[in-house]
Design a protein around this motif. Sequence first.
Motif, PDB file in Angstrom:
ATOM      1  N   GLY A 269     -15.302  48.422  16.186  1.00  0.00           N
ATOM      2  CA  GLY A 269     -14.915  47.813  17.443  1.00  0.00           C
ATOM      3  C   GLY A 269     -13.687  48.493  18.001  1.00  0.00           C
ATOM      4  O   GLY A 269     -13.184  49.461  17.431  1.00  0.00           O
ATOM      5  N   PRO A 270     -13.169  48.011  19.122  1.00  0.00           N
ATOM      6  CA  PRO A 270     -12.008  48.642  19.751  1.00  0.00           C
ATOM      7  C   PRO A 270     -10.751  48.532  18.902  1.00  0.00           C
ATOM      8  O   PRO A 270     -10.644  47.676  18.022  1.00  0.00           O
ATOM      9  CB  PRO A 270     -11.845  47.854  21.055  1.00  0.00           C
ATOM     10  CG  PRO A 270     -13.135  47.145  21.269  1.00  0.00           C
ATOM     11  CD  PRO A 270     -13.681  46.881  19.907  1.00  0.00           C
ATOM     12  N   LEU A 271      -9.808  49.394  19.199  1.00  0.00           N
ATOM     13  CA  LEU A 271      -8.472  49.298  18.622  1.00  0.00           C
ATOM     14  C   LEU A 271      -7.671  48.348  19.500  1.00  0.00           C
ATOM     15  O   LEU A 271      -7.510  48.589  20.704  1.00  0.00           O
ATOM     16  CB  LEU A 271      -7.808  50.675  18.581  1.00  0.00           C
ATOM     17  CG  LEU A 271      -6.435  50.736  17.906  1.00  0.00           C
ATOM     18  CD1 LEU A 271      -6.597  50.761  16.391  1.00  0.00           C
ATOM     19  CD2 LEU A 271      -5.655  51.955  18.375  1.00  0.00           C
ATOM     20  N   ALA A 272      -7.192  47.256  18.934  1.00  0.00           N
ATOM     21  CA  ALA A 272      -6.448  46.255  19.694  1.00  0.00           C
ATOM     22  C   ALA A 272      -4.961  46.586  19.674  1.00  0.00           C
ATOM     23  O   ALA A 272      -4.344  46.617  18.606  1.00  0.00           O
ATOM     24  CB  ALA A 272      -6.688  44.865  19.118  1.00  0.00           C
ATOM     25  N   VAL A 273      -4.390  46.829  20.851  1.00  0.00           N
ATOM     26  CA  VAL A 273      -2.970  47.161  20.978  1.00  0.00           C
ATOM     27  C   VAL A 273      -2.269  46.043  21.740  1.00  0.00           C
ATOM     28  O   VAL A 273      -2.643  45.730  22.874  1.00  0.00           O
ATOM     29  CB  VAL A 273      -2.769  48.499  21.703  1.00  0.00           C
ATOM     30  CG1 VAL A 273      -1.284  48.797  21.855  1.00  0.00           C
ATOM     31  CG2 VAL A 273      -3.467  49.633  20.965  1.00  0.00           C
ATOM     32  N   TRP A 274      -1.261  45.475  21.119  1.00  0.00           N
ATOM     33  CA  TRP A 274      -0.499  44.384  21.733  1.00  0.00           C
ATOM     34  C   TRP A 274       0.847  44.924  22.209  1.00  0.00           C
ATOM     35  O   TRP A 274       1.648  45.415  21.402  1.00  0.00           O
ATOM     36  CB  TRP A 274      -0.299  43.263  20.723  1.00  0.00           C
ATOM     37  CG  TRP A 274       0.514  42.099  21.208  1.00  0.00           C
ATOM     38  CD1 TRP A 274       0.606  41.634  22.488  1.00  0.00           C
ATOM     39  CD2 TRP A 274       1.340  41.243  20.407  1.00  0.00           C
ATOM     40  NE1 TRP A 274       1.428  40.533  22.546  1.00  0.00           N
ATOM     41  CE2 TRP A 274       1.889  40.275  21.287  1.00  0.00           C
ATOM     42  CE3 TRP A 274       1.639  41.194  19.058  1.00  0.00           C
ATOM     43  CZ2 TRP A 274       2.750  39.288  20.822  1.00  0.00           C
ATOM     44  CZ3 TRP A 274       2.494  40.204  18.598  1.00  0.00           C
ATOM     45  CH2 TRP A 274       3.043  39.253  19.471  1.00  0.00           C
ATOM     46  N   THR A 275       1.103  44.876  23.515  1.00  0.00           N
ATOM     47  CA  THR A 275       2.414  45.236  24.057  1.00  0.00           C
ATOM     48  C   THR A 275       3.225  43.951  24.167  1.00  0.00           C
ATOM     49  O   THR A 275       2.964  43.129  25.040  1.00  0.00           O
ATOM     50  CB  THR A 275       2.285  45.912  25.432  1.00  0.00           C
ATOM     51  OG1 THR A 275       1.617  45.035  26.340  1.00  0.00           O
ATOM     52  CG2 THR A 275       1.494  47.216  25.328  1.00  0.00           C
ATOM     53  N   ASN A 276       4.189  43.768  23.289  1.00  0.00           N
ATOM     54  CA  ASN A 276       4.878  42.472  23.246  1.00  0.00           C
ATOM     55  C   ASN A 276       6.159  42.421  24.062  1.00  0.00           C
ATOM     56  O   ASN A 276       6.907  41.452  24.006  1.00  0.00           O
ATOM     57  CB  ASN A 276       5.153  42.057  21.792  1.00  0.00           C
ATOM     58  CG  ASN A 276       6.084  43.024  21.074  1.00  0.00           C
ATOM     59  OD1 ASN A 276       6.637  43.938  21.673  1.00  0.00           O
ATOM     60  ND2 ASN A 276       6.248  42.819  19.775  1.00  0.00           N
ATOM     61  N   GLY A 277       6.424  43.465  24.828  1.00  0.00           N
ATOM     62  CA  GLY A 277       7.541  43.417  25.761  1.00  0.00           C
ATOM     63  C   GLY A 277       7.099  42.847  27.096  1.00  0.00           C
ATOM     64  O   GLY A 277       5.906  42.817  27.408  1.00  0.00           O
ATOM     65  N   VAL A 278       8.034  42.375  27.875  1.00  0.00           N
ATOM     66  CA  VAL A 278       7.700  41.852  29.206  1.00  0.00           C
ATOM     67  C   VAL A 278       8.613  42.510  30.235  1.00  0.00           C
ATOM     68  O   VAL A 278       9.811  42.687  30.009  1.00  0.00           O
ATOM     69  CB  VAL A 278       7.844  40.314  29.289  1.00  0.00           C
ATOM     70  CG1 VAL A 278       6.808  39.637  28.430  1.00  0.00           C
ATOM     71  CG2 VAL A 278       9.242  39.859  28.879  1.00  0.00           C
ATOM     72  N   TRP A 279       8.047  42.901  31.356  1.00  0.00           N
ATOM     73  CA  TRP A 279       8.830  43.487  32.450  1.00  0.00           C
ATOM     74  C   TRP A 279       9.442  42.407  33.321  1.00  0.00           C
ATOM     75  O   TRP A 279      10.442  42.621  33.989  1.00  0.00           O
ATOM     76  CB  TRP A 279       7.939  44.403  33.280  1.00  0.00           C
ATOM     77  CG  TRP A 279       7.434  45.565  32.491  1.00  0.00           C
ATOM     78  CD1 TRP A 279       6.202  45.701  31.918  1.00  0.00           C
ATOM     79  CD2 TRP A 279       8.164  46.747  32.132  1.00  0.00           C
ATOM     80  NE1 TRP A 279       6.115  46.903  31.237  1.00  0.00           N
ATOM     81  CE2 TRP A 279       7.305  47.563  31.354  1.00  0.00           C
ATOM     82  CE3 TRP A 279       9.455  47.197  32.398  1.00  0.00           C
ATOM     83  CZ2 TRP A 279       7.699  48.792  30.847  1.00  0.00           C
ATOM     84  CZ3 TRP A 279       9.858  48.430  31.895  1.00  0.00           C
ATOM     85  CH2 TRP A 279       8.983  49.215  31.128  1.00  0.00           C
ATOM     86  N   GLN A 280       8.808  41.243  33.328  1.00  0.00           N
ATOM     87  CA  GLN A 280       9.351  40.091  34.060  1.00  0.00           C
ATOM     88  C   GLN A 280       8.970  38.843  33.282  1.00  0.00           C
ATOM     89  O   GLN A 280       7.815  38.668  32.899  1.00  0.00           O
ATOM     90  CB  GLN A 280       8.771  40.033  35.473  1.00  0.00           C
ATOM     91  CG  GLN A 280       9.264  38.855  36.292  1.00  0.00           C
ATOM     92  CD  GLN A 280       8.739  38.901  37.717  1.00  0.00           C
ATOM     93  OE1 GLN A 280       9.083  39.793  38.487  1.00  0.00           O
ATOM     94  NE2 GLN A 280       7.884  37.956  38.068  1.00  0.00           N
ATOM     95  N   LYS A 281       9.930  37.987  33.020  1.00  0.00           N
ATOM     96  CA  LYS A 281       9.683  36.820  32.180  1.00  0.00           C
ATOM     97  C   LYS A 281       8.609  35.929  32.791  1.00  0.00           C
ATOM     98  O   LYS A 281       8.661  35.565  33.964  1.00  0.00           O
ATOM     99  CB  LYS A 281      10.979  36.042  31.966  1.00  0.00           C
ATOM    100  CG  LYS A 281      11.985  36.779  31.097  1.00  0.00           C
ATOM    101  CD  LYS A 281      13.210  35.931  30.808  1.00  0.00           C
ATOM    102  CE  LYS A 281      14.172  36.680  29.903  1.00  0.00           C
ATOM    103  NZ  LYS A 281      15.370  35.871  29.587  1.00  0.00           N
ATOM    104  N   GLU A 282       7.653  35.572  31.931  1.00  0.00           N
ATOM    105  CA  GLU A 282       6.512  34.773  32.371  1.00  0.00           C
ATOM    106  C   GLU A 282       5.888  34.118  31.147  1.00  0.00           C
ATOM    107  O   GLU A 282       5.650  34.787  30.143  1.00  0.00           O
ATOM    108  CB  GLU A 282       5.487  35.667  33.071  1.00  0.00           C
ATOM    109  CG  GLU A 282       4.227  34.947  33.505  1.00  0.00           C
ATOM    110  CD  GLU A 282       3.137  35.915  33.920  1.00  0.00           C
ATOM    111  OE1 GLU A 282       2.460  35.636  34.910  1.00  0.00           O
ATOM    112  OE2 GLU A 282       2.972  36.947  33.224  1.00  0.00           O
ATOM    113  N   SER A 283       5.641  32.823  31.204  1.00  0.00           N
ATOM    114  CA  SER A 283       4.997  32.082  30.099  1.00  0.00           C
ATOM    115  C   SER A 283       5.677  32.375  28.761  1.00  0.00           C
ATOM    116  O   SER A 283       5.018  32.648  27.760  1.00  0.00           O
ATOM    117  CB  SER A 283       3.511  32.449  30.017  1.00  0.00           C
ATOM    118  OG  SER A 283       2.861  32.259  31.231  1.00  0.00           O
ATOM    119  N   MET A 284       7.008  32.277  28.722  1.00  0.00           N
ATOM    120  CA  MET A 284       7.750  32.687  27.538  1.00  0.00           C
ATOM    121  C   MET A 284       7.508  31.774  26.331  1.00  0.00           C
ATOM    122  O   MET A 284       7.496  32.244  25.197  1.00  0.00           O
ATOM    123  CB  MET A 284       9.243  32.761  27.853  1.00  0.00           C
ATOM    124  CG  MET A 284       9.594  33.785  28.936  1.00  0.00           C
ATOM    125  SD  MET A 284       8.888  35.437  28.634  1.00  0.00           S
ATOM    126  CE  MET A 284       9.780  35.920  27.172  1.00  0.00           C
TER     127      MET A 284
END
Length: 256
Positions: free
Chosen positions: A183-198
């Motif tokens: 299956g696909p390689l799952a990549v999680w970007t855990n940074g945020v450019w603008q705070k949302e649903s923190m």
Amino acid sequence: MPLNIPGILAPFQLLWNPRIILPHVIVTDIRQLDFPALLKAGYRGAVFDKDNCLTIPYKDTLVPELQDSWRECREAFGECNVLIVSNSAGTRDDPGGIQAESVSHHLSVPVLYHGSPKPAYRCISAIRAYFSSLPNPIQDHELVVVGDRVFTDVVMANRMKRRVTCATGEPEKTSSIRDRENGPLAVWTNGVWQKESMVMRWIERCLVDVVARRTNGKHELSDSQEVFTRLSPQPKVTQGKIPLIMKQCWSLLRKK
């Protein structure tokens, strides 16, 4: 944004398949991804989330800091092999596909039109239909899925997996990563450019940590991190500071 029923129901899948929320690679943003290494490992296409992954939420233009990495990604895979799958642009809440056209124009890649939000199986079917329609079709295991939300992007990538028999003749580390599940390689970007649903992001982060520790997921994550990431300039993107009381509560829970 309307209620995302598939996203709300996704946490219940943890009851019988907790590893559904585990990414293979965790980065702050896409500048830490080694796109030539991904291509060399056999990945030929990519699916990207939009908000807080490539753009500021509700904006259609690329975050300026990502210009070089985004260009490298498109050059590595080819622009037609990179697809934006958003829960805003290209959905039923985008009348006439106006936002999808704007995003496609600014990011220079196609945007998927789909009727069901991530991580719905109907959305997965739409992704598969797009990549199978290309002149050189791309299969699920040749995709990289990149996004900033666990219960939508990571869960969707893991729902696309199929069990396969391990292959031989590849470097041991790459083979173990590619052949655990097809299956696909799952990549999680855990940074945020603008705070949302923190608060929700904090919950996702805690759950990933717990499941990884209890299912040996951290060992597999470390292998993927070593192969597919690289050092990058200190990101200006924030990872989202958790209120002190929430940090203290989490520390107490981990000690029990």
